[in-house]
Design a protein around this motif. Structure first.
Motif, PDB file in Angstrom:
ATOM      1  N   LEU A 181      31.768  90.197  51.950  1.00 37.91           N
ATOM      2  CA  LEU A 181      32.118  88.799  52.207  1.00 37.91           C
ATOM      3  C   LEU A 181      32.116  88.473  53.690  1.00 37.91           C
ATOM      4  O   LEU A 181      31.770  87.358  54.096  1.00 37.91           O
ATOM      5  CB  LEU A 181      33.496  88.501  51.593  1.00 37.91           C
ATOM      6  CG  LEU A 181      33.528  88.529  50.063  1.00 37.91           C
ATOM      7  CD1 LEU A 181      34.964  88.558  49.569  1.00 37.91           C
ATOM      8  CD2 LEU A 181      32.796  87.323  49.490  1.00 37.91           C
ATOM      9  N   PHE A 182      32.488  89.449  54.510  1.00 40.56           N
ATOM     10  CA  PHE A 182      32.460  89.246  55.952  1.00 40.56           C
ATOM     11  C   PHE A 182      31.018  89.033  56.425  1.00 40.56           C
ATOM     12  O   PHE A 182      30.737  88.142  57.231  1.00 40.56           O
ATOM     13  CB  PHE A 182      33.072  90.454  56.660  1.00 40.56           C
ATOM     14  CG  PHE A 182      33.257  90.258  58.141  1.00 40.56           C
ATOM     15  CD1 PHE A 182      34.361  89.572  58.621  1.00 40.56           C
ATOM     16  CD2 PHE A 182      32.346  90.764  59.049  1.00 40.56           C
ATOM     17  CE1 PHE A 182      34.542  89.383  59.982  1.00 40.56           C
ATOM     18  CE2 PHE A 182      32.518  90.591  60.406  1.00 40.56           C
ATOM     19  CZ  PHE A 182      33.618  89.899  60.876  1.00 40.56           C
ATOM     20  N   VAL A 183      30.106  89.850  55.915  1.00 34.90           N
ATOM     21  CA  VAL A 183      28.687  89.689  56.243  1.00 34.90           C
ATOM     22  C   VAL A 183      28.189  88.323  55.775  1.00 34.90           C
ATOM     23  O   VAL A 183      27.436  87.635  56.476  1.00 34.90           O
ATOM     24  CB  VAL A 183      27.843  90.810  55.595  1.00 34.90           C
ATOM     25  CG1 VAL A 183      26.352  90.523  55.750  1.00 34.90           C
ATOM     26  CG2 VAL A 183      28.187  92.161  56.215  1.00 34.90           C
ATOM     27  N   ALA A 184      28.640  87.904  54.589  1.00 34.61           N
ATOM     28  CA  ALA A 184      28.239  86.604  54.052  1.00 34.61           C
ATOM     29  C   ALA A 184      28.684  85.467  54.963  1.00 34.61           C
ATOM     30  O   ALA A 184      27.940  84.509  55.197  1.00 34.61           O
ATOM     31  CB  ALA A 184      28.826  86.417  52.651  1.00 34.61           C
ATOM     32  N   ALA A 185      29.902  85.570  55.503  1.00 39.65           N
ATOM     33  CA  ALA A 185      30.427  84.521  56.379  1.00 39.65           C
ATOM     34  C   ALA A 185      29.609  84.414  57.662  1.00 39.65           C
ATOM     35  O   ALA A 185      29.267  83.319  58.114  1.00 39.65           O
ATOM     36  CB  ALA A 185      31.894  84.810  56.712  1.00 39.65           C
ATOM     37  N   VAL A 186      29.288  85.556  58.259  1.00 45.61           N
ATOM     38  CA  VAL A 186      28.533  85.562  59.513  1.00 45.61           C
ATOM     39  C   VAL A 186      27.119  85.033  59.307  1.00 45.61           C
ATOM     40  O   VAL A 186      26.630  84.196  60.075  1.00 45.61           O
ATOM     41  CB  VAL A 186      28.488  86.982  60.116  1.00 45.61           C
ATOM     42  CG1 VAL A 186      27.595  87.007  61.362  1.00 45.61           C
ATOM     43  CG2 VAL A 186      29.892  87.441  60.482  1.00 45.61           C
ATOM     44  N   THR A 187      26.443  85.514  58.263  1.00 45.55           N
ATOM     45  CA  THR A 187      25.058  85.098  58.044  1.00 45.55           C
ATOM     46  C   THR A 187      24.949  83.633  57.622  1.00 45.55           C
ATOM     47  O   THR A 187      23.986  82.947  57.959  1.00 45.55           O
ATOM     48  CB  THR A 187      24.370  86.001  56.999  1.00 45.55           C
ATOM     49  OG1 THR A 187      25.202  86.093  55.824  1.00 45.55           O
ATOM     50  CG2 THR A 187      24.157  87.396  57.553  1.00 45.55           C
ATOM     51  N   TRP A 188      25.952  83.140  56.873  1.00 42.88           N
ATOM     52  CA  TRP A 188      25.928  81.714  56.513  1.00 42.88           C
ATOM     53  C   TRP A 188      26.134  80.843  57.749  1.00 42.88           C
ATOM     54  O   TRP A 188      25.508  79.791  57.886  1.00 42.88           O
ATOM     55  CB  TRP A 188      26.995  81.408  55.473  1.00 42.88           C
ATOM     56  CG  TRP A 188      26.899  79.995  54.972  1.00 42.88           C
ATOM     57  CD1 TRP A 188      27.606  78.913  55.391  1.00 42.88           C
ATOM     58  CD2 TRP A 188      25.992  79.517  53.973  1.00 42.88           C
ATOM     59  NE1 TRP A 188      27.215  77.787  54.718  1.00 42.88           N
ATOM     60  CE2 TRP A 188      26.224  78.128  53.846  1.00 42.88           C
ATOM     61  CE3 TRP A 188      25.021  80.125  53.183  1.00 42.88           C
ATOM     62  CZ2 TRP A 188      25.506  77.340  52.946  1.00 42.88           C
ATOM     63  CZ3 TRP A 188      24.301  79.335  52.297  1.00 42.88           C
ATOM     64  CH2 TRP A 188      24.558  77.955  52.186  1.00 42.88           C
ATOM     65  N   ALA A 189      26.975  81.281  58.665  1.00 45.81           N
ATOM     66  CA  ALA A 189      27.183  80.544  59.911  1.00 45.81           C
ATOM     67  C   ALA A 189      25.885  80.481  60.708  1.00 45.81           C
ATOM     68  O   ALA A 189      25.515  79.431  61.255  1.00 45.81           O
ATOM     69  CB  ALA A 189      28.281  81.211  60.731  1.00 45.81           C
ATOM     70  N   LEU A 190      25.186  81.611  60.782  1.00 42.40           N
ATOM     71  CA  LEU A 190      23.924  81.652  61.517  1.00 42.40           C
ATOM     72  C   LEU A 190      22.903  80.719  60.881  1.00 42.40           C
ATOM     73  O   LEU A 190      22.211  79.962  61.576  1.00 42.40           O
ATOM     74  CB  LEU A 190      23.391  83.087  61.542  1.00 42.40           C
ATOM     75  CG  LEU A 190      22.046  83.303  62.249  1.00 42.40           C
ATOM     76  CD1 LEU A 190      22.125  82.851  63.694  1.00 42.40           C
ATOM     77  CD2 LEU A 190      21.643  84.771  62.168  1.00 42.40           C
ATOM     78  N   MET A 191      22.809  80.730  59.552  1.00 39.52           N
ATOM     79  CA  MET A 191      21.874  79.842  58.867  1.00 39.52           C
ATOM     80  C   MET A 191      22.214  78.373  59.107  1.00 39.52           C
ATOM     81  O   MET A 191      21.324  77.543  59.333  1.00 39.52           O
ATOM     82  CB  MET A 191      21.884  80.122  57.362  1.00 39.52           C
ATOM     83  CG  MET A 191      20.888  79.268  56.585  1.00 39.52           C
ATOM     84  SD  MET A 191      21.409  78.854  54.898  1.00 39.52           S
ATOM     85  CE  MET A 191      22.762  77.718  55.226  1.00 39.52           C
ATOM     86  N   SER A 192      23.495  78.037  59.067  1.00 39.21           N
ATOM     87  CA  SER A 192      23.916  76.648  59.237  1.00 39.21           C
ATOM     88  C   SER A 192      23.518  76.116  60.610  1.00 39.21           C
ATOM     89  O   SER A 192      23.120  74.951  60.750  1.00 39.21           O
ATOM     90  CB  SER A 192      25.436  76.530  59.054  1.00 39.21           C
ATOM     91  OG  SER A 192      25.811  76.858  57.737  1.00 39.21           O
ATOM     92  N   VAL A 193      23.613  76.963  61.616  1.00 35.18           N
ATOM     93  CA  VAL A 193      23.224  76.556  62.959  1.00 35.18           C
ATOM     94  C   VAL A 193      21.703  76.418  63.053  1.00 35.18           C
ATOM     95  O   VAL A 193      21.184  75.464  63.653  1.00 35.18           O
ATOM     96  CB  VAL A 193      23.749  77.562  64.003  1.00 35.18           C
ATOM     97  CG1 VAL A 193      23.170  77.255  65.385  1.00 35.18           C
ATOM     98  CG2 VAL A 193      25.266  77.504  64.056  1.00 35.18           C
ATOM     99  N   MET A 194      20.975  77.330  62.456  1.00 37.04           N
ATOM    100  CA  MET A 194      19.514  77.254  62.493  1.00 37.04           C
ATOM    101  C   MET A 194      18.999  76.022  61.767  1.00 37.04           C
ATOM    102  O   MET A 194      17.956  75.455  62.130  1.00 37.04           O
ATOM    103  CB  MET A 194      18.901  78.529  61.902  1.00 37.04           C
ATOM    104  CG  MET A 194      19.065  79.757  62.789  1.00 37.04           C
ATOM    105  SD  MET A 194      18.076  81.194  62.253  1.00 37.04           S
ATOM    106  CE  MET A 194      18.915  81.623  60.722  1.00 37.04           C
ATOM    107  N   LEU A 195      19.725  75.580  60.735  1.00 32.80           N
ATOM    108  CA  LEU A 195      19.319  74.373  60.012  1.00 32.80           C
ATOM    109  C   LEU A 195      19.299  73.151  60.929  1.00 32.80           C
ATOM    110  O   LEU A 195      18.487  72.244  60.742  1.00 32.80           O
ATOM    111  CB  LEU A 195      20.257  74.117  58.832  1.00 32.80           C
ATOM    112  CG  LEU A 195      19.993  74.909  57.544  1.00 32.80           C
ATOM    113  CD1 LEU A 195      21.081  74.623  56.526  1.00 32.80           C
ATOM    114  CD2 LEU A 195      18.620  74.577  56.965  1.00 32.80           C
ATOM    115  N   LYS A 196      20.198  73.123  61.899  1.00 35.05           N
ATOM    116  CA  LYS A 196      20.239  71.986  62.817  1.00 35.05           C
ATOM    117  C   LYS A 196      18.987  71.946  63.680  1.00 35.05           C
ATOM    118  O   LYS A 196      18.592  70.875  64.161  1.00 35.05           O
ATOM    119  CB  LYS A 196      21.499  72.040  63.673  1.00 35.05           C
ATOM    120  CG  LYS A 196      22.783  71.785  62.881  1.00 35.05           C
ATOM    121  CD  LYS A 196      24.012  71.808  63.757  1.00 35.05           C
ATOM    122  CE  LYS A 196      24.125  70.580  64.624  1.00 35.05           C
ATOM    123  NZ  LYS A 196      24.419  69.352  63.863  1.00 35.05           N
TER     124      LYS A 196
END
Length: 310
Positions: free
Chosen positions: A156-171
């Protein structure tokens, strides 16, 4: 203010939808493997996404220069993040899954500053430290030191970090329709997971167990609602505010997940759950401090800076 209001509504809806998703995932434990669930989830999600794009006559085109970023975004967010999220949720509980992934906003602060040049100050630094401490407190709960829980917390920790990275890249891809971004993200992930998904379906799946309403109902929910509606709402909402502010609304996940986990699954909270939850909450609130810029404003600023350097 209007941008923040619109973005807040969209992101709140996405966070709430994902909070309920943790219940759906827990209901599939023992019947569907995490990777197979993600594969079926995306297979189901492609149908409404394609129909919506055809109805709206949405452009399918992604410029060649943006293809690598689109590929990395899909592999990071829709693939790695979702697989680790559902793997972790199956090994822990709906509450723990939703709370740990709620640390995502703190990591969005870091990535937003590094990749989008958003403001980084002491309050946002403290938010990262507090949210991380909250995650570790929940994962390392002395009352629940079981191998599955520790491994699940790590997932879940890995999921949180990678989702944050994806959310920023979406911008960085905000010039495209949210339906276009969602379609390619889901399509790429579905293709990557298909070899395993097909092998599991024909060699390992218990089709009689999958025929139970709670199983196929959960698959439909995570596909139709959580993926299609959730991803589109999240991508659109992020266009109205800084990534570090928008990430706050991931906090709706633990609120909804905890309430539904208690009401529907009879899950109980340990004594270390609430302190960890509180640390994450404080960290997320601190992450909101600072200014706000929409995706359009960021693009305009980038063009202006590019013109000035030429």
């Amino acid at each position: 203010m209007r941008n923040l209001l619109i973005g807040s509504i969209l992101l709140s809806l996405a966070g709430s939808i994902w909070g309920a998703m943790f219940i759906a995932v827990r209901l599939t434990v023992g019947v569907v493997t995490p990777i197979a669930l993600v594969w079926m989830r995306y297979g189901v999600a492609l149908i409404p996404i394609v129909l919506i794009m055809l109805y709206e006559k949405t452009s399918w085109k992604i410029e060649r220069k943006d293809t690598p970023l689109m590929l990395v975004t899909a592999l990071t967010g829709q693939t790695l993040s979702i697989v680790t999220q559902e793997s972790g949720t199956m090994l822990t509980s709906a509450q723990m899954g939703s709370v740990i992934t709620a640390a995502t906003p703190a990591f969005m602060v870091v990535f937003g500053c590094l990749m989008l040049h958003e403001r980084f100050n002491i309050s946002r630094l403290v938010s990262v430290v507090l949210a991380t401490a909250g995650v570790l407190l929940i994962v390392a709960d002395p009352e629940n030191l079981q191998t599955g829980s520790i491994l699940g917390g790590a997932y879940l920790f890995v999921a949180a970090v990678t989702w944050a990275l994806m959310s920023v890249m979406l911008k960085l891809l905000s010039r495209y329709s949210v339906f276009t971004l969602t379609f390619y993200g889901v399509l790429i992930s579905f293709a990557v997971l298909s070899p395993y998904g097909l092998w599991w379906l024909f060699c390992e799946a218990d089709l009689s167990a999958m025929a139970v309403p709670q199983i196929w109902g959960s698959v439909l929910y995570v596909g139709m609602v959580s993926t299609t509606a959730g991803f589109v709402l999240w991508s659109k909402g992020l266009q109205y505010m800084d990534a570090s502010i928008g990430g706050l609304f991931m906090f709706f996940q633990p609120v909804v997940g905890t309430i539904l986990g208690y009401l529907l699954l009879g899950e109980e909270l340990t004594s270390y759950f609430m302190p960890g939850f509180a640390l994450i909450a404080v960290g997320v609130v601190l992450a909101m401090r600072g200014g706000n810029t929409t995706a359009e404003e960021k693009l305009a600023r980038s063009r202006k800076q590019g013109t000035a350097t030429r």
